[in-house]
Motif scaffolding. Structure first.
Motif, PDB file in Angstrom:
ATOM      1  N   LEU A 126      -2.647  -5.677   8.380  1.00  0.00           N
ATOM      2  CA  LEU A 126      -1.939  -4.483   7.904  1.00  0.00           C
ATOM      3  C   LEU A 126      -0.676  -4.155   8.539  1.00  0.00           C
ATOM      4  O   LEU A 126      -0.832  -4.070   9.923  1.00  0.00           O
ATOM      5  CB  LEU A 126      -3.032  -3.386   8.148  1.00  0.00           C
ATOM      6  CG  LEU A 126      -2.482  -1.977   7.710  1.00  0.00           C
ATOM      7  CD1 LEU A 126      -1.954  -1.970   6.262  1.00  0.00           C
ATOM      8  CD2 LEU A 126      -3.479  -0.849   8.147  1.00  0.00           C
ATOM      9  N   CYS A 144      -8.755   2.544  -1.243  1.00  0.00           N
ATOM     10  CA  CYS A 144      -8.866   2.079   0.107  1.00  0.00           C
ATOM     11  C   CYS A 144      -8.965   3.220   0.763  1.00  0.00           C
ATOM     12  O   CYS A 144      -8.149   3.400   1.687  1.00  0.00           O
ATOM     13  CB  CYS A 144      -7.782   1.139   0.579  1.00  0.00           C
ATOM     14  SG  CYS A 144      -7.764  -0.405  -0.362  1.00  0.00           S
ATOM     15  N   HIS A 148      -2.599   0.936  -5.314  1.00  0.00           N
ATOM     16  CA  HIS A 148      -3.898   0.244  -4.274  1.00  0.00           C
ATOM     17  C   HIS A 148      -4.274   0.896  -3.368  1.00  0.00           C
ATOM     18  O   HIS A 148      -5.378   0.799  -3.144  1.00  0.00           O
ATOM     19  CB  HIS A 148      -3.029  -1.046  -3.798  1.00  0.00           C
ATOM     20  CG  HIS A 148      -2.408  -2.147  -4.642  1.00  0.00           C
ATOM     21  ND1 HIS A 148      -3.164  -2.650  -5.911  1.00  0.00           N
ATOM     22  CD2 HIS A 148      -1.586  -2.864  -4.526  1.00  0.00           C
ATOM     23  CE1 HIS A 148      -2.402  -3.627  -6.565  1.00  0.00           C
ATOM     24  NE2 HIS A 148      -1.583  -3.688  -5.899  1.00  0.00           N
ATOM     25  N   LEU A 149      -3.592   1.857  -2.838  1.00  0.00           N
ATOM     26  CA  LEU A 149      -4.095   2.758  -1.664  1.00  0.00           C
ATOM     27  C   LEU A 149      -5.247   3.375  -2.195  1.00  0.00           C
ATOM     28  O   LEU A 149      -6.128   3.873  -1.204  1.00  0.00           O
ATOM     29  CB  LEU A 149      -2.875   3.325  -0.815  1.00  0.00           C
ATOM     30  CG  LEU A 149      -3.388   3.841   0.370  1.00  0.00           C
ATOM     31  CD1 LEU A 149      -3.950   2.761   1.474  1.00  0.00           C
ATOM     32  CD2 LEU A 149      -2.121   4.443   1.157  1.00  0.00           C
ATOM     33  N   ASP A 186       2.605   6.549  -1.613  1.00  0.00           N
ATOM     34  CA  ASP A 186       1.377   5.353  -1.632  1.00  0.00           C
ATOM     35  C   ASP A 186       1.622   4.629  -3.016  1.00  0.00           C
ATOM     36  O   ASP A 186       1.682   5.246  -4.073  1.00  0.00           O
ATOM     37  CB  ASP A 186       0.103   6.298  -1.743  1.00  0.00           C
ATOM     38  CG  ASP A 186      -0.176   7.100  -0.479  1.00  0.00           C
ATOM     39  OD1 ASP A 186       0.790   6.637   0.590  1.00  0.00           O
ATOM     40  OD2 ASP A 186      -1.028   7.763  -0.367  1.00  0.00           O
ATOM     41  N   THR A 187       1.151   3.573  -3.215  1.00  0.00           N
ATOM     42  CA  THR A 187       0.835   2.686  -4.310  1.00  0.00           C
ATOM     43  C   THR A 187      -0.581   2.987  -4.778  1.00  0.00           C
ATOM     44  O   THR A 187      -1.417   3.337  -4.130  1.00  0.00           O
ATOM     45  CB  THR A 187       1.120   1.344  -3.916  1.00  0.00           C
ATOM     46  OG1 THR A 187       0.016   0.724  -3.586  1.00  0.00           O
ATOM     47  CG2 THR A 187       2.359   0.893  -3.361  1.00  0.00           C
ATOM     48  N   ALA A 205       3.668  -0.503  -6.854  1.00  0.00           N
ATOM     49  CA  ALA A 205       2.699  -1.817  -6.323  1.00  0.00           C
ATOM     50  C   ALA A 205       3.374  -3.104  -6.523  1.00  0.00           C
ATOM     51  O   ALA A 205       2.670  -4.274  -5.935  1.00  0.00           O
ATOM     52  CB  ALA A 205       1.428  -1.588  -6.982  1.00  0.00           C
ATOM     53  N   LEU A 240       0.900  -1.334   0.067  1.00  0.00           N
ATOM     54  CA  LEU A 240      -0.062  -0.055   0.132  1.00  0.00           C
ATOM     55  C   LEU A 240       0.709   1.367  -0.148  1.00  0.00           C
ATOM     56  O   LEU A 240       0.386   2.182  -0.568  1.00  0.00           O
ATOM     57  CB  LEU A 240      -0.972   0.157   1.084  1.00  0.00           C
ATOM     58  CG  LEU A 240      -1.845  -1.244   1.126  1.00  0.00           C
ATOM     59  CD1 LEU A 240      -2.290  -1.071   2.688  1.00  0.00           C
ATOM     60  CD2 LEU A 240      -2.843  -1.326  -0.030  1.00  0.00           C
ATOM     61  N   ARG A 241       2.087   1.231   0.613  1.00  0.00           N
ATOM     62  CA  ARG A 241       3.196   2.263   0.594  1.00  0.00           C
ATOM     63  C   ARG A 241       4.400   1.436   0.100  1.00  0.00           C
ATOM     64  O   ARG A 241       4.706   0.502   0.970  1.00  0.00           O
ATOM     65  CB  ARG A 241       3.222   3.100   1.835  1.00  0.00           C
ATOM     66  CG  ARG A 241       2.063   4.306   1.856  1.00  0.00           C
ATOM     67  CD  ARG A 241       2.323   4.892   3.203  1.00  0.00           C
ATOM     68  NE  ARG A 241       3.717   5.605   3.192  1.00  0.00           N
ATOM     69  CZ  ARG A 241       4.004   6.626   2.640  1.00  0.00           C
ATOM     70  NH1 ARG A 241       2.945   7.207   1.826  1.00  0.00           N
ATOM     71  NH2 ARG A 241       5.195   7.294   2.608  1.00  0.00           N
ATOM     72  N   ARG A 270      -6.523   4.147   4.048  1.00  0.00           N
ATOM     73  CA  ARG A 270      -5.746   5.506   4.082  1.00  0.00           C
ATOM     74  C   ARG A 270      -5.990   6.109   5.437  1.00  0.00           C
ATOM     75  O   ARG A 270      -4.980   6.877   6.044  1.00  0.00           O
ATOM     76  CB  ARG A 270      -6.234   6.417   2.819  1.00  0.00           C
ATOM     77  CG  ARG A 270      -5.867   5.789   1.540  1.00  0.00           C
ATOM     78  CD  ARG A 270      -5.665   7.099   0.556  1.00  0.00           C
ATOM     79  NE  ARG A 270      -6.914   7.709   0.422  1.00  0.00           N
ATOM     80  CZ  ARG A 270      -7.872   7.440  -0.247  1.00  0.00           C
ATOM     81  NH1 ARG A 270      -7.924   6.398  -1.319  1.00  0.00           N
ATOM     82  NH2 ARG A 270      -9.012   8.397  -0.341  1.00  0.00           N
ATOM     83  N   ARG A 294       1.804  -2.364   4.183  1.00  0.00           N
ATOM     84  CA  ARG A 294       1.415  -3.489   3.350  1.00  0.00           C
ATOM     85  C   ARG A 294       0.349  -4.356   4.022  1.00  0.00           C
ATOM     86  O   ARG A 294       0.312  -4.503   5.143  1.00  0.00           O
ATOM     87  CB  ARG A 294       2.597  -4.382   2.750  1.00  0.00           C
ATOM     88  CG  ARG A 294       3.477  -4.914   3.922  1.00  0.00           C
ATOM     89  CD  ARG A 294       4.774  -3.871   4.484  1.00  0.00           C
ATOM     90  NE  ARG A 294       5.598  -4.406   5.148  1.00  0.00           N
ATOM     91  CZ  ARG A 294       6.317  -3.821   6.102  1.00  0.00           C
ATOM     92  NH1 ARG A 294       5.976  -2.542   6.532  1.00  0.00           N
ATOM     93  NH2 ARG A 294       7.459  -4.452   6.652  1.00  0.00           N
TER      94      ARG A 294
END
Length: 237
Positions: free
Chosen positions: A169, A76, A72-73, A69-70, A56, A49-50, A80, A94
């Motif tokens: 997480l 979400c 993917h985040l 941030d990737t 990613a 996620l980061r 976040r 992650r």
């Protein structure tokens, strides 16, 4: 004397249902098998996620590369919000999944204790009572929705004896005053500083190290040898 904290439940709690809804959006192809294949059995995967550079598809730490941030985040919003609730600099973040029946073998992750400047926090999203950590010989279950600290520089292993994957997480926080205050409010007991000023030096090897340093004949190195010898003899007296 109270033992140092190898693990600790922090006074933070998050909405498990919302986190589960968000992670359900990801496809199996979004998850990456953990690169250290010799460290586990039966399935351990990561969804960044980061990450370093916000990639990613990248799960390794890199020096001199900023974390971001990737993509993917972006999908979400609640995750976040969870990450942003840590009032400190956040490096890697992650999702980490451990398949049913999977085992992470005992190991250490140096440099990930509060005193080291990078503090690793686990927030269980999917788990069961059959997911167990073993930390310096103590067996612990991390309950869902809570924020948990584990001193990953200790010997630790994990096993999922349940019938469903476990998902945490995992956030790497840069230690600051806010984080130290949070830990203090939870009853954190810090580790004492290394006896010899270096965690790699202990009573079992210090005499060999002293002899090796003295053998160099270099004045600065000899001074280090005498400092170690003084500590050793003071403790032994």
């Amino acid at each position: 004397m109270t033992a140092p904290s190898t693990h600790l439940r922090l006074p933070l709690r998050f909405d498990v249902a919302r986190m589960q809804q968000e992670i359900a959006r990801f496809a199996a192809t979004d998850w990456l098998a953990h690169f250290n294949t010799g460290a586990y059995e039966n399935g351990w995967s990561v969804l960044p996620l980061r990450s370093a550079g916000g990639d990613a598809r990248h799960i390794m730490s890199l020096d001199d590369v900023a974390y971001a941030d990737t993509p993917h985040l972006a999908h979400c919003p609640y995750l976040r919000q969870v990450i942003a609730s840590f009032d400190c600099e956040v490096g890697a973040a992650r999702l980490m999944a451990l398949d049913a029946g999977a085992v992470i073998r005992e190991h250490r992750d140096p440099g990930t204790a509060l005193a080291d400047g990078v503090t690793r926090i686990h927030i269980p999203i999917r788990t069961s009572q059959q997911v167990l950590f073993r930390i310096d010989g103590e067996t612990v279950h991390f309950s869902a929705g809570h924020a948990w600290y584990m001193d990953a520089s200790c010997r630790h292993a994990v096993e999922n004896r349940g019938t469903a994957p476990r998902v945490h997480l995992v956030i790497d926080c840069v230690t600051n005053d806010w984080l130290e205050h949070l830990f203090a409010s939870a009853g954190f007991v810090p580790k004492p500083p290394p006896k010899y000023g270096d965690a790699s030096i202990n009573d079992g090897n210090v005499q060999h190290i002293i002899a090796s340093l003295r053998a160099t004949g270099e004045p600065s190195v000899l001074a280090q040898a005498e400092r170690l010898a003084a500590i050793y003899h003071a403790v032994a007296a």
